[in-house]
Scaffold this active site. Sequence first.
Site, PDB file in Angstrom:
ATOM      1  CE1 TYR A 110       1.622   1.568  -2.351  1.00 31.34           C
ATOM      2  CE2 TYR A 110       1.700   1.000  -0.265  1.00 31.34           C
ATOM      3  CZ  TYR A 110       1.387   1.671  -1.364  1.00 31.34           C
ATOM      4  OH  TYR A 110       0.230   1.866  -0.943  1.00 31.34           O
ATOM      5  CE1 TYR A 149       0.967  -0.177   3.704  1.00 35.86           C
ATOM      6  CE2 TYR A 149      -0.533  -0.958   1.628  1.00 35.86           C
ATOM      7  CZ  TYR A 149       0.213  -0.338   2.902  1.00 35.86           C
ATOM      8  OH  TYR A 149       0.065   1.546   2.451  1.00 35.86           O
ATOM      9  NE  ARG A 159      -3.546   1.517   6.228  1.00 39.27           N
ATOM     10  CZ  ARG A 159      -4.515   2.481   4.329  1.00 39.27           C
ATOM     11  NH1 ARG A 159      -3.958   3.083   3.940  1.00 39.27           N
ATOM     12  NH2 ARG A 159      -5.505   2.318   4.245  1.00 39.27           N
ATOM     13  CG  HIS A 162      -4.689   0.495   0.099  1.00 30.38           C
ATOM     14  ND1 HIS A 162      -4.675   0.351   1.386  1.00 30.38           N
ATOM     15  CD2 HIS A 162      -4.787   1.546  -0.217  1.00 30.38           C
ATOM     16  CE1 HIS A 162      -2.542   0.651   1.352  1.00 30.38           C
ATOM     17  NE2 HIS A 162      -3.106   1.552   0.573  1.00 30.38           N
ATOM     18  CG  HIS A 164      -2.946   4.562  -3.005  1.00 32.36           C
ATOM     19  ND1 HIS A 164      -3.624   6.086  -1.660  1.00 32.36           N
ATOM     20  CD2 HIS A 164      -1.772   3.943  -2.588  1.00 32.36           C
ATOM     21  CE1 HIS A 164      -2.967   5.165  -1.133  1.00 32.36           C
ATOM     22  NE2 HIS A 164      -1.462   4.005  -1.220  1.00 32.36           N
TER      23      HIS A 164
END
Length: 244
Positions: A110, A149, A159, A162, A164
Amino acid sequence: MATPTDLRLPRYGEDPEGTHPPLDSSGYRSTALRHPEQDLVLLPQMLTEVTGPLLGPGRLGEHDNDLTRRHAGEPQGQRIIVTGRLLDGDGRPVRDSLVEIWQANAGGRYRHTGDRWPSPLDPNFDGVGRTLTDSEGRYTFTTIKPGAYPWKNHDNAWRPAHIHFSVFGSAFTQRLVTQMYFPDDPLFSQDPIFNSIPDEKARQRMVSRYDHDITQAEWALGFQFDIVLRGRDASVFEEEEDED
């Protein structure tokens, strides 16, 4: 003229047991510090809670729904098109509703000061987008498929890829948040967030579907992801904000 006490909000039945994850999920360690330990205090919704701020076209920029065209160069990774419909519990389209997304880049990082694991940032990708649903309740984003990540929840924890999603009604207090996953991800089995949803059928409603008709030749893979607000086919929504 109706006063705030005259407002009558719709009443809905409870979602089936197992649709949404518990606030305190034993496998998801940080929920122990995040979930409320006392009963919630329900406050009446007054006029200020059911109106404004305005979340319409004035909130959108030229390339807000195309995360690949925000910067001087092309972002790294597999380009994808994600589209679907926002529907109410009766299958009717929810029109002119603000839909926002945020995600990691192709390397699973991110653009956030708290994300410092050794995967490179992409100077041509910021990972956020927004759009409005059309008259049929449809939204469309062009973006990059995010990478997996690490997140230190348990030994060697990663994870699944994905995106959000955040959807709004007529006011910020009606905001709902969910996550979209990709088909056949090998990390599903060890991810406590994905598996915190008790009901397997509800869990699968968070997984997008590859769509060859949406896929554009020599350009981008296409995925379908509908968001259903209520009813037996309701999407799974987070009960509280979560940055993971």
